[in-house]
Design an enzyme around this catalytic site. Structure first.
Site, PDB file in Angstrom:
ATOM      1  N   PRO A   2       0.828  -1.213   0.000  1.00 20.78           N
ATOM      2  CA  PRO A   2       0.000   0.000   0.000  1.00 20.78           C
ATOM      3  C   PRO A   2       0.858   1.258   0.000  1.00 20.78           C
ATOM      4  CG  PRO A   2      -0.814  -1.599   1.578  1.00 20.78           C
ATOM      5  CD  PRO A   2       0.498  -2.116   1.099  1.00 20.78           C
ATOM      6  N   GLU A   3       0.518   2.204  -0.872  1.00 17.22           N
ATOM      7  CA  GLU A   3       1.249   3.465  -0.962  1.00 17.22           C
ATOM      8  C   GLU A   3       0.506   4.533  -0.160  1.00 17.22           C
ATOM      9  OE1 GLU A   3       4.116   3.597  -2.111  1.00 17.22           O
ATOM     10  OE2 GLU A   3       4.352   1.978  -3.564  1.00 17.22           O
TER      11      GLU A   3
END
Length: 270
Positions: A2-3
């Site tokens: 996840p960014e």
């Protein structure tokens, strides 16, 4: 992994359900995450969760006695469910609140983390050396230009360096550099101030658009079967190596920079 936009959408998704609520119990079903979960995390029991904030890709759950530092790692996901809901495989952490809801961290690969600090959170060793948040006024073209002087690394790896600016992950670096017309291989120290002043608003725009899109398309954080993760995005170059450029219709080139997939247009990006 996840960014920043996915983590920010996670924050927005869970906050309304848990902020202002008293933590009645914190249960650790498996402490073998990226770092062993310390016993100190239980110190927050009996205290109100004052607010949920974010620094880079860390979620900060703040109480009067200290702060829980939560990281989703490569595969972590959060959901808020009634405490009577059966545990799912890989539900390693539960934070139960007085109103009967539970925040659960599900992390199949166990690269996530839950830590605790009772000191100023910005002084924690994981956060102390981070650059500015990309969506704040501290992140400007002039700032980025000043940081780049003398740097021989590629502009793409430069803007992905968390010591320079946090949260510009691989997807968003590819996209912003394409919008700015900058070749990702160009040395950071050779990019002009004018081009940095053009690039920074495009980084902000790219991240803000991803957050906004995630807010409308990400799966429900209160759905028992939900598994929040990446959301669909209209990507211009990332993942499109060998396909046609949406601007000039030439073929997009894919290479490796900093051991990360990098896609760009040799005609549109200089």
């Amino acid at each position: 992994m996840p960014e920043l936009p996915e983590v920010e959408v996670s924050r927005l998704g869970i906050s309304p359900h848990i902020e202002g609520k008293v933590i009645s119990q914190l249960r650790v079903h498996d402490s073998r995450l990226r770092w062993p979960v310390p016993d100190q995390v239980k110190r927050v029991e009996g205290y109100q969760l004052q607010r949920v904030t974010r620094r880079a890709k860390y979620l900060l759950l703040e109480t009067a006695v200290g702060t829980l530092i939560l990281h989703l790692g490569m595969s972590g996901a959060l959901r808020v469910v009634p405490k009577t809901t059966s545990l799912k495989k890989h539900d390693h952490i539960e934070i139960e609140f007085e109103h009967g809801q539970v925040l659960r961290l599900n992390d199949p690969r166990r690269f996530g983390a839950l830590l605790y600090t009772d000191e100023t959170v910005d002084h924690h060793k994981l956060l102390a050396h981070l650059g500015p948040e990309p969506l704040t006024d501290a992140f400007t073209g002039d700032y980025l230009h000043n940081c780049s002087r003398g740097r021989t690394q590629s502009i793409k790896t430069f803007i992905m360096d968390n010591r320079v600016v946090v949260g510009v992950g691989n997807i968003y670096a590819n996209e912003a550099l394409f919008k700015a017309g900058i070749n990702p291989k160009r040395q950071a120290g050779k990019v002009s101030k004018k081009r940095f002043q053009e690039l920074v608003p495009l980084i902000k725009e790219t991240l803000a658009d991803a957050i906004q899109q995630g807010g409308t398309t990400l799966r429900d954080f209160t759905n028992v079967d939900g598994a929040p993760g990446y959301f669909a995005q209209k990507l211009l170059v990332y993942g499109r190596g060998g396909k046609r450029c949406r601007q000039c219709h030439g073929q997009l080139k894919e290479i490796r920079l900093g051991q990360r997939s990098t896609v760009y247009c040799t005609h549109c990006q200089r």
